[in-house]
Motif scaffolding. Structure first.
Motif, PDB file in Angstrom:
ATOM      1  N   PRO A  43     -13.559  32.007   9.989  1.00 35.69           N
ATOM      2  CA  PRO A  43     -14.663  31.051   9.858  1.00 35.69           C
ATOM      3  C   PRO A  43     -15.308  31.178   8.480  1.00 35.69           C
ATOM      4  CG  PRO A  43     -14.823  32.299  11.911  1.00 35.69           C
ATOM      5  CD  PRO A  43     -13.766  32.960  11.087  1.00 35.69           C
ATOM      6  N   GLY A  44     -15.854  30.080   8.001  1.00 38.92           N
ATOM      7  CA  GLY A  44     -16.503  30.102   6.695  1.00 38.92           C
ATOM      8  C   GLY A  44     -17.329  28.854   6.492  1.00 38.92           C
ATOM      9  N   GLN A  45     -18.003  28.792   5.348  1.00 43.33           N
ATOM     10  CA  GLN A  45     -18.899  27.674   5.067  1.00 43.33           C
ATOM     11  C   GLN A  45     -18.161  26.346   5.034  1.00 43.33           C
ATOM     12  OE1 GLN A  45     -21.022  28.087   1.401  1.00 43.33           O
ATOM     13  NE2 GLN A  45     -22.269  26.249   1.708  1.00 43.33           N
ATOM     14  N   ARG A  46     -16.899  26.359   4.575  1.00 41.13           N
ATOM     15  CA  ARG A  46     -16.144  25.119   4.444  1.00 41.13           C
ATOM     16  C   ARG A  46     -15.217  24.890   5.634  1.00 41.13           C
ATOM     17  NH1 ARG A  46     -14.608  25.202  -2.033  1.00 41.13           N
ATOM     18  NH2 ARG A  46     -16.736  24.961  -2.793  1.00 41.13           N
ATOM     19  N   ARG A  47     -15.373  25.655   6.692  1.00 41.75           N
ATOM     20  CA  ARG A  47     -14.531  25.488   7.868  1.00 41.75           C
ATOM     21  C   ARG A  47     -15.404  25.262   9.088  1.00 41.75           C
ATOM     22  NH1 ARG A  47      -9.985  30.195   6.649  1.00 41.75           N
ATOM     23  NH2 ARG A  47      -9.028  29.117   4.884  1.00 41.75           N
ATOM     24  N   ASP A 155      -6.553  17.629   8.883  1.00 37.16           N
ATOM     25  CA  ASP A 155      -6.326  18.676   9.875  1.00 37.16           C
ATOM     26  C   ASP A 155      -7.437  19.702   9.763  1.00 37.16           C
ATOM     27  OD1 ASP A 155      -5.157  20.287  11.809  1.00 37.16           O
ATOM     28  OD2 ASP A 155      -3.894  21.332  10.360  1.00 37.16           O
ATOM     29  N   GLY A 156      -8.610  19.379  10.337  1.00 39.14           N
ATOM     30  CA  GLY A 156      -9.760  20.254  10.150  1.00 39.14           C
ATOM     31  C   GLY A 156     -10.542  20.605  11.390  1.00 39.14           C
ATOM     32  N   ILE A 157     -10.318  19.906  12.504  1.00 44.66           N
ATOM     33  CA  ILE A 157     -10.989  20.274  13.752  1.00 44.66           C
ATOM     34  C   ILE A 157      -9.964  20.271  14.882  1.00 44.66           C
ATOM     35  CG2 ILE A 157     -13.266  19.423  13.043  1.00 44.66           C
ATOM     36  CD1 ILE A 157     -12.779  16.933  14.742  1.00 44.66           C
ATOM     37  N   ARG A 263     -17.162  15.437  -8.421  1.00 45.02           N
ATOM     38  CA  ARG A 263     -16.952  16.729  -7.778  1.00 45.02           C
ATOM     39  C   ARG A 263     -15.502  17.167  -7.926  1.00 45.02           C
ATOM     40  NH1 ARG A 263     -20.383  15.273  -2.289  1.00 45.02           N
ATOM     41  NH2 ARG A 263     -22.428  15.234  -3.316  1.00 45.02           N
ATOM     42  N   ARG A 264     -15.274  18.425  -7.664  1.00 45.09           N
ATOM     43  CA  ARG A 264     -13.909  18.971  -7.751  1.00 45.09           C
ATOM     44  C   ARG A 264     -13.158  18.522  -6.506  1.00 45.09           C
ATOM     45  NH1 ARG A 264     -14.580  25.220  -9.225  1.00 45.09           N
ATOM     46  NH2 ARG A 264     -12.342  25.004  -9.634  1.00 45.09           N
ATOM     47  N   TRP A 265     -12.588  17.336  -6.584  1.00 40.93           N
ATOM     48  CA  TRP A 265     -12.018  16.676  -5.411  1.00 40.93           C
ATOM     49  C   TRP A 265     -10.813  17.419  -4.848  1.00 40.93           C
ATOM     50  CZ3 TRP A 265      -7.011  15.407  -6.532  1.00 40.93           C
ATOM     51  CH2 TRP A 265      -6.682  15.268  -7.870  1.00 40.93           C
ATOM     52  N   TYR A 266     -10.187  18.259  -5.632  1.00 38.11           N
ATOM     53  CA  TYR A 266      -8.969  18.954  -5.210  1.00 38.11           C
ATOM     54  C   TYR A 266      -9.268  20.276  -4.493  1.00 38.11           C
ATOM     55  CZ  TYR A 266     -10.222  20.869  -9.763  1.00 38.11           C
ATOM     56  OH  TYR A 266     -10.928  21.378 -10.820  1.00 38.11           O
ATOM     57  N   THR A 267     -10.544  20.649  -4.371  1.00 39.06           N
ATOM     58  CA  THR A 267     -10.896  21.899  -3.703  1.00 39.06           C
ATOM     59  C   THR A 267     -11.280  21.633  -2.249  1.00 39.06           C
ATOM     60  OG1 THR A 267     -13.202  21.702  -4.404  1.00 39.06           O
ATOM     61  CG2 THR A 267     -11.703  22.920  -5.846  1.00 39.06           C
ATOM     62  N   ALA A 268     -11.302  22.695  -1.439  1.00 38.45           N
ATOM     63  CA  ALA A 268     -11.662  22.573  -0.025  1.00 38.45           C
ATOM     64  C   ALA A 268     -13.123  22.133   0.105  1.00 38.45           C
ATOM     65  CB  ALA A 268     -11.449  23.905   0.684  1.00 38.45           C
ATOM     66  N   HIS A 269     -13.399  21.356   1.135  1.00 44.60           N
ATOM     67  CA  HIS A 269     -14.756  20.849   1.345  1.00 44.60           C
ATOM     68  C   HIS A 269     -14.930  20.461   2.815  1.00 44.60           C
ATOM     69  CE1 HIS A 269     -13.303  16.680   1.714  1.00 44.60           C
ATOM     70  NE2 HIS A 269     -12.449  17.000   0.767  1.00 44.60           N
ATOM     71  N   ARG A 270     -16.137  19.993   3.137  1.00 45.77           N
ATOM     72  CA  ARG A 270     -16.415  19.527   4.500  1.00 45.77           C
ATOM     73  C   ARG A 270     -17.116  18.174   4.431  1.00 45.77           C
ATOM     74  NH1 ARG A 270     -19.317  23.010   8.655  1.00 45.77           N
ATOM     75  NH2 ARG A 270     -20.834  23.355   7.007  1.00 45.77           N
TER      76      ARG A 270
END
Length: 348
Positions: A43-47, A155-157, A263-270
């Motif tokens: 688990p983490g801030q972006r997950r 594929d995030g939830i 924003r850094r569109w290629y990085t993980a986000h929510r």
């Protein structure tokens, strides 16, 4: 139901059942394997999940789909050319292998993307050997690479990608069956059945995540099966694209929005819509239900319209994506406002 229809359905039903059972068994084994190897998403801030969960369960979908899909395309009525089947299997295997590697040891973006483009190009080249012209090749390669990546983004939830693939695979099967493409219908149903087997372990609360091995492979398969329908009849591309409207809209608009804001569109986000639903307090099941509602209430009827009235196919597709864009912006704005209100309320 006529005897001819039963004779066509019986082998499809058998292969589809085999696809489901293989996926069910391999995914169960993948849970034990991932726990043993420490392949856990923390688990983490972006997950969006709250407990360490094994990843890589999509290997069950790949192991299930490769033999069953090939059997359908080879042996069922309206079989496909050998080169098309072999390149489809090769492309799927390439995307799956690079995804499986990434699930074990995180890879840089460029090697992964290079393999994905290569896989899309191999299949697209084979599809166009007897096709309308090589000018379509760049468009197909871009569409294939984007499909692989957008399915990875979505594929995030729990259960979301699996249920979407079940819907799209089943919808493509109906389109192929109605177009007289029994082999393609069977192959599409095998994808849906394999995803159903995975979903049994991935529904909320998930016991395992799909990982890149599954999300990338499904993105390639959705693209490939849709492109094969396009080769059967050009007008079939519109209902096929409509079936994928929920994922294409969310992934595309989120990416464009992040690029627009610098924003850094290629990085993980929510920042996808489904992630905002969970951030606002909704469960994973609630977030997935939003997409089910869109698929059943909007995408399916408009895809049926585009199929039954070929002359309106493009128009129905434009309407679908226009409505999806409006819904996306309205829902996103409402969810962000509620999130801001909740933050203010907590601080006061």
């Amino acid at each position: 139901m006529s005897e001819a229809v039963v004779a066509r359905l019986a082998p499809i039903a058998f292969v589809v059942l085999v696809a489901f059972l293989i996926a069910l068994g391999v995914v169960r084994a993948a849970i034990a394997y991932a726990n043993r190897r420490g392949m856990l998403d923390q688990p983490g801030q972006r997950r969006s999940h709250k407990l360490p969960t094994p990843r890589g369960g999509g290997i069950g979908i790949v192991v299930s789909v490769l033999p069953t899909m090939a059997a359908c395309l080879f042996y069922l009525p309206a079989p496909w050319p050998f080169h098309a089947i072999v390149t489809l299997l090769l492309a799927t295997a390439l995307v799956a292998l690079i995804g499986w590697w990434d699930d074990h040891h995180s890879l840089p973006v460029l090697p992964r993307f290079g393999v994905q483009v290569l896989a899309a190009a191999i299949f697209s080249f084979a599809l166009l050997i007897d096709g309308p012209g090589w000018l379509w090749l760049p468009l197909l390669v871009v569409a294939g690479a984007w499909s692989i990546n957008l399915h990875n983004f979505m594929d995030g939830i729990d259960g979301l990608l699996a249920q979407q693939a079940i819907f799209v695979g089943s919808g493509l099967a109906v389109l192929a069956w109605c177009a007289g493409q029994v082999a393609l219908a069977g192959a599409s149903l095998c994808v849906a059945a394999a995803c159903l087997g995975f979903w049994c372990y991935n529904r909320s609360p998930a016991r395992i995540f799909m990982g890149d091995v599954g999300s990338g492979s499904l993105g390639l398969l959705v693209f490939a099966l849709s492109a094969m329908l396009w080769r059967v009849r050009e007008g079939l591309v519109w209902p096929a694209v409509i079936l994928s409207s929920a994922f294409v809209t969310d992934a595309s608009l989120t990416l464009l929005n992040r690029m627009w804001r610098g924003r850094r569109w290629y990085t993980a986000h929510r920042e996808h819509l489904y992630q905002w639903i969970v951030r606002r307090g909704g469960t994973h099941a609630t977030g997935a239900a939003w997409y089910v509602g869109w698929n059943l209430l909007v995408a399916a009827p408009l895809a049926a319209l585009a199929f039954n009235r070929p002359g309106m196919g493009l128009f129905a597709c434009i309407v679908t994506y226009a409505v999806a864009t409006v819904v996306w912006f309205m829902a996103k704005r409402r969810l962000i406002r509620r999130d801001r209100y909740k933050v203010r309320y907590v601080h006061t």
